[in-house]
Scaffold this active site. Structure first.
Site, PDB file in Angstrom:
ATOM      1  N   SER A 183      42.220 -73.620  94.528  1.00  0.00           N
ATOM      2  CA  SER A 183      40.739 -72.998  94.498  1.00  0.00           C
ATOM      3  C   SER A 183      40.539 -72.348  93.272  1.00  0.00           C
ATOM      4  O   SER A 183      41.660 -71.463  92.911  1.00  0.00           O
ATOM      5  CB  SER A 183      40.760 -72.128  95.748  1.00  0.00           C
ATOM      6  OG  SER A 183      39.709 -71.324  95.587  1.00  0.00           O
ATOM      7  N   HIS A 203      43.816 -66.931  99.001  1.00  0.00           N
ATOM      8  CA  HIS A 203      42.584 -66.651  98.281  1.00  0.00           C
ATOM      9  C   HIS A 203      42.187 -65.262  98.660  1.00  0.00           C
ATOM     10  O   HIS A 203      41.629 -65.054  99.659  1.00  0.00           O
ATOM     11  CB  HIS A 203      41.699 -67.533  98.582  1.00  0.00           C
ATOM     12  CG  HIS A 203      40.784 -67.958  97.362  1.00  0.00           C
ATOM     13  ND1 HIS A 203      41.251 -68.005  96.091  1.00  0.00           N
ATOM     14  CD2 HIS A 203      39.582 -68.414  97.049  1.00  0.00           C
ATOM     15  CE1 HIS A 203      40.510 -68.217  95.158  1.00  0.00           C
ATOM     16  NE2 HIS A 203      39.442 -68.624  95.730  1.00  0.00           N
TER      17      HIS A 203
END
Length: 200
Positions: free
Chosen positions: A129, A76
């Protein structure tokens, strides 16, 4: 000049391993189906995505899916831009079922995609995510995601095997004018058109 923050939501990605086994046998694309995100769910940091906002973002995200631009990264980044050199997968389908966003993910034959494929084949528990930009408003102990939220992508991440959704703190602030670098003119027109179609 308004400011938005990068909002990320983490959850374990549970998928049907039989699709992976079938792809290995026939040499087809590596597809995974599972839950991408949840609406109206209280996360560990107290943030809630209202269903109406998540539904709108899934509608708007269909344009990225149709244009083969619904890319995501492995790990991420602290950025509002999907880096092509780090792309590991592409979302082939996403839809709402009640408060749950379900989707189909194809692992790409890229360097990051090969790492992701190896992790999946090894049975590693993966997190998924969402990455988006927007603001939150405090309502008691909750942070409610506001109407300015815009979904950018879903990334695969390494996270603990905790049931349900959990979040990390908001990332760096970005000026909403910088969204022009993320969403092109036709993306913005599509968002406006979808909003008009929803007026009742």
């Amino acid at each position: 000049m308004s400011t938005a923050k990068i909002l990320n939501e983490f959850m374990n990605f549970k998928y049907d391993r039989s699709l992976i086994e079938e792809a290995k046998k026939v040499g087809g694309p590596f597809l995974m189906k599972g839950i991408l995100q949840k609406a109206e769910t209280l996360n560990q940091n107290g943030r809630v995505y209202p269903k109406v906002i998540l539904e709108r973002e899934i509608r708007n995200y269909q344009k990225f899916i149709k244009e083969n631009r619904a890319l995501g990264e492995l790990d991420h980044p602290d950025s509002s831009v999907v880096e092509l050199k780090n792309a590991s997968h592409i979302i082939r389908e996403a839809h709402m079922e009640g408060n749950i966003v379900r989707g189909t993910v194809e692992i790409l034959n890229t360097p990051s995609g090969k790492i992701l494929q190896s992790l999946v084949e090894s049975g590693v528990t993966l997190g998924i995510s969402s990455r988006g930009v927007g603001s939150t408003k405090i309502d008691g102990d909750l942070q409610i995601v506001q109407d300015d939220f815009q979904l950018i992508c879903w990334d695969f991440v390494s996270e603990p095997s905790t049931p349900g959704a959990f979040m990390m703190r908001e990332g760096k602030e970005i000026n909403t004018r910088s969204l022009n670098k993320i969403f092109n003119k036709t993306d913005r027109i599509n968002r406006i058109f979808n909003d008009i179609m929803e007026w009742k």
